[in-house]
Design an enzyme around this catalytic site. Structure first.
Site, PDB file in Angstrom:
ATOM      1  N   PRO A  89      10.498   9.876  -4.860  1.00  0.00           N
ATOM      2  CA  PRO A  89      11.639   8.900  -4.237  1.00  0.00           C
ATOM      3  C   PRO A  89      11.600   9.348  -3.053  1.00  0.00           C
ATOM      4  CG  PRO A  89      12.273   8.660  -6.510  1.00  0.00           C
ATOM      5  CD  PRO A  89      11.717   9.911  -6.436  1.00  0.00           C
ATOM      6  N   ARG A 154     -10.937   6.708  -7.059  1.00  0.00           N
ATOM      7  CA  ARG A 154     -12.078   5.296  -6.462  1.00  0.00           C
ATOM      8  C   ARG A 154     -12.792   6.102  -5.344  1.00  0.00           C
ATOM      9  NH1 ARG A 154     -10.731   1.103  -4.187  1.00  0.00           N
ATOM     10  NH2 ARG A 154     -11.456  -0.379  -5.737  1.00  0.00           N
ATOM     11  N   ASP A 169     -13.391  -0.520   2.124  1.00  0.00           N
ATOM     12  CA  ASP A 169     -13.691  -0.367   3.783  1.00  0.00           C
ATOM     13  C   ASP A 169     -12.723  -1.336   4.119  1.00  0.00           C
ATOM     14  OD1 ASP A 169     -17.157  -0.316   3.780  1.00  0.00           O
ATOM     15  OD2 ASP A 169     -15.574   1.084   3.642  1.00  0.00           O
TER      16      ASP A 169
END
Ligand SMILES: COc1ccccc1CNc1ccc(C(N)=O)cn1
Length: 246
Positions: A89, A154, A169
């Site tokens: 965090p 990815r 995109d």
């Protein structure tokens, strides 16, 4: 790229990264994933990996020594230097720009803290950067690490098919995505916008850009702040807002 994950729950990430695009990226050898458990490098028959925090107060801290040994073993496993990221965090906020930067690296090591976190001396000695996936506290860094694994996997060449990379995109240029529709054309929930069925690809591209600009303006104005819109984009956005306000 190679990703090493240091976690007390090694199968957690293996499972998370086993589905869909990330699973396929691994099958295609675009990403290799290696899990390391600090408990395997802890002393004593309780294999202690945490202890009370100095200065008092609630909660436990992950001990420096098991993590040091674990990271040393991780480094020894491959000569390629690893960029070590601690998910915390207290880290800088993860965004697509940072994801692209991480995805371009040959090797990442993701350090997942549990309890109240990691002995600061380990962070100072071994961590290259601390990253946070958002302003909230999780019970461990594993979910944050799984987010990083998914987002960088990815982006590896060959991971996405054309349609998916097109969707990617739209986020790449810093805008939210346009809405998407499929069959049926007519439905009690509404009708597919006419332009999308027109076959006029220039009009479709214009409509999608306009929707992306309008939705970004409405939902995430921070993404447009400090950004000079082209005359074309400004005109599209104006028309969107005029059309919305009637
Ligand atoms: C108290 O927990 C910690 C304290 C310090 C480090 C790691 C942890 C593990 N928890 C995490 C990890 C990451 C994120 C995030 N926002 O990316 C949220 N929680």
């Amino acid at each position: 790229m190679r990703i090493d994950v240091v976690s007390l729950f090694p199968d957690f990430i293996e499972r998370c990264a086993g589905f869909g695009v990330t699973g396929r990226a691994r099958e295609r050898g675009l990403v290799s994933l290696h899990a390391w458990n600090p408990r395997d490098y802890a002393e004593g028959n309780y294999r202690k990996v945490d202890d009370r925090t100095f200065g008092g107060g609630p909660g436990m801290v992950m001990l420096v020594e098991p993590l040091r040994r674990c990271l040393a073993a991780m480094r020894r496993a491959d000569p390629q230097p690893a960029h070590v990221v601690h998910l915390s965090p207290q880290g800088r906020r993860l965004d697509q720009r940072k994801v692209r930067e991480l995805a371009a690296r040959p090797r990442l090591a993701l350090l997942c803290g549990r309890y109240e976190g990691v002995d600061e001396r380990l962070v100072q000695a071994e961590v290259d950067e601390e990253l946070s996936i958002g302003d909230y506290v999780l019970s461990g860094g594993e979910l944050a690490a799984a987010v990083v694994v998914d987002a960088v996997a990815r982006l590896q060449d060959g991971a996405l098919n054309d349609a998916a990379s097109a969707a990617q995109d739209s986020f790449e240029d810093g805008l939210l995505d346009c809405p998407h529709y499929s069959h049926p054309v007519e439905h009690p929930y509404g009708t597919v916008p006419e332009v999308l069925r027109s076959g006029n690809h220039a009009a479709i591209a214009r409509w999608r850009r306009q929707q992306a600009l309008g939705r970004t303006w409405e939902r995430r104005p921070d993404l447009l702040a400090g950004r000079d819109l082209s005359r074309q984009d400004a005109a599209l956005l104006e028309a969107y807002l005029r059309g919305r306000d009637g």
